[in-house]
Design an enzyme around this catalytic site. Structure first.
Site, short mmCIF file in Angstrom:
data_model
loop_
_atom_site.label_atom_id
_atom_site.label_comp_id
_atom_site.label_asym_id
_atom_site.label_seq_id
_atom_site.Cartn_x
_atom_site.Cartn_y
_atom_site.Cartn_z
N HIS A 1 0.86 -1.19 0.00
CA HIS A 1 0.00 0.00 0.00
C HIS A 1 0.89 1.24 0.00
CE1 HIS A 1 -3.84 -2.03 0.54
NE2 HIS A 1 -3.30 -2.77 1.50
N CYS B 1 -0.61 1.80 -5.08
CA CYS B 1 -1.27 3.05 -5.46
C CYS B 1 -0.23 4.16 -5.64
CB CYS B 1 -2.29 3.45 -4.39
SG CYS B 1 -3.64 2.28 -4.20
#
Length: 402
Positions: free
Chosen positions: A185, A227
């Site tokens: 992440h 991301c």
């Protein structure tokens, strides 16, 4: 690789053809002088219509070993896909020839035996469950709370505490091609490690700079699936680094599909399509990174995958997949007796078996010792009996003789 250089006549201005500096008028054939592993220098005559193959051969990565650093920075059951991403890459690089001794695998390793796992001691990256990625053949080097930013940076830079075993060290050198794959992440210029700390884009850039200064890589491929992944390579400033990421600034990185029985997503889209392409590659395959990158479409990945080539010496359309994901190398590094490469000088020798069979050897020229062409001198020409032009690719040079 070594070469003999010569003065280019003023009346024959050079032009660029297929990435090589040639002289006009274009000859029907040209000669490439290669320094072979047996310290013999051989001239090969190449027809001009075979020039594309010559460029491919000469632009091939002249590294002597491959290393892979594969990192899942997440933990917890709902991040199942990140561990599956990493194990998918691990299986691929092993299949293509990188041994476990040259793979550093960093995992939280809390999925296979998680009480929520309805298929205990197994991890799959496909709902078909055709391939169990977890088994007795995997070797996890950093497990659980060992997966930290500090340990990752120490691994890259070689600044380990006393007593760290060889299996936890990156043993790369100046002739190593290194693959660094990370998934987890992230956000704008950061990647989270196990929900407790972050590594920044500047941390990565400075670690790779130390690697270059300490001669810990020849070429490096940085690949990240998270991301806003492309922001992680925005500050790289060291040479010979090729970088790619799954998503641009402000974009998420998406999963590909879930397994209804397992109850979570099992792989991310970017990694899925990378592995789909890599599954078609065999050892010694001719597929290139350029072909891989062309498959990074919005329709597939649902985000803007990026590629950074600034500072990377070679054309990605001529960089073979196995230069980073495989372990097939056929060269050695050395300086033959009688040559003076200067301070820090060196060269790459070519395995004679690698030379295309269509190239004709000219043994009558083999006795002539070539002059080493030093890195950074690609515009320089020397006064020798033949005129030539030079090609520069990374750390190697070559002369084309008429």
């Amino acid at each position: 690789m070594t070469c003999a250089l010569a003065t280019v006549p003023d009346t024959a201005p050079p032009y660029v053809y297929a990435g090589m500096y040639l002289c006009t008028p274009r000859p029907a054939a040209f000669t490439v002088r290669l320094h072979l592993l047996n310290d013999r220098c051989t001239d090969y005559v190449i027809r001009s219509d075979d020039e594309g193959r010559a460029e491919e051969f000469l632009s091939k990565g002249r590294h002597t070993n491959n290393w892979a650093v594969l990192v899942s920075t997440s933990r917890f059951w709902f991040n199942y896909r990140h561990m599956a991403n990493t194990l998918g890459m691990y299986r691929t690089v092993k299949r293509l020839g990188i041994p476990d001794s040259q793979i550093i695998l960093m995992l939280a390793d809390d999925i296979a035996c998680n009480p929520r796992n309805v298929l205990p001691a197994s991890i799959f990256n496909s709902a078909s469950r055709s391939l169990d990625l977890y088994g007795p053949s995997i070797e996890v080097d950093y497990r659980g709370y060992e997966v930290t930013v500090e340990n990752f940076i120490r691994l890259l830079t070689g600044r380990h505490e006393e007593g760290v075993p060889k299996s936890k060290r990156l043993g790369s050198d100046e002739r190593s091609n290194v693959l660094v794959y990370m998934t987890g992440h992230g956000g704008d210029e950061f990647l989270k490690f196990q929900d407790s700390e972050e590594i920044s884009a500047w941390d990565l850039a400075d670690a790779f700079a130390q690697m270059w200064e300490k001669k810990r890589y020849h070429e490096l491929l940085f690949m990240t699936d998270t991301c806003q992944a492309n922001t992680l390579y925005t500050h790289f400033y060291s040479p010979n680094i090729l970088a790619t990421g799954s998503s641009a600034l402000g974009e998420s990185s998406y999963s590909h599909h879930a397994d209804a029985d397992i109850g979570v997503a099992v792989i991310d889209r970017y990694t899925y399509y990378n592995l789909e392409f890599l599954e078609k590659v065999e050892r010694g395959g001719r597929e290139t990174l350029g072909e891989l990158f062309k498959g990074y479409t919005w329709e597939r990945i649902h985000s803007t995958a990026g590629v950074r080539t600034e500072g990377f010496a070679r054309d990605v359309d001529r960089v073979r997949i196995t230069d980073f994901f495989g372990g097939d190398v056929g060269v050695e590094v050395g300086v033959p007796e009688g040559f003076n490469a200067g301070e820090g000088g060196g060269e790459t020798k070519v395995n004679e078996s690698e030379v295309p069979s269509r190239w004709t050897s000219k043994p009558e020229l083999n006795a002539e010792k070539p002059v080493l062409f030093q890195p950074g001198d690609e515009q320089e020409v020397l006064d020798t009996p033949r005129w030539a032009a030079t090609m520069r690719r990374g750390r190697k040079s070559i002369a084309l003789l008429r």
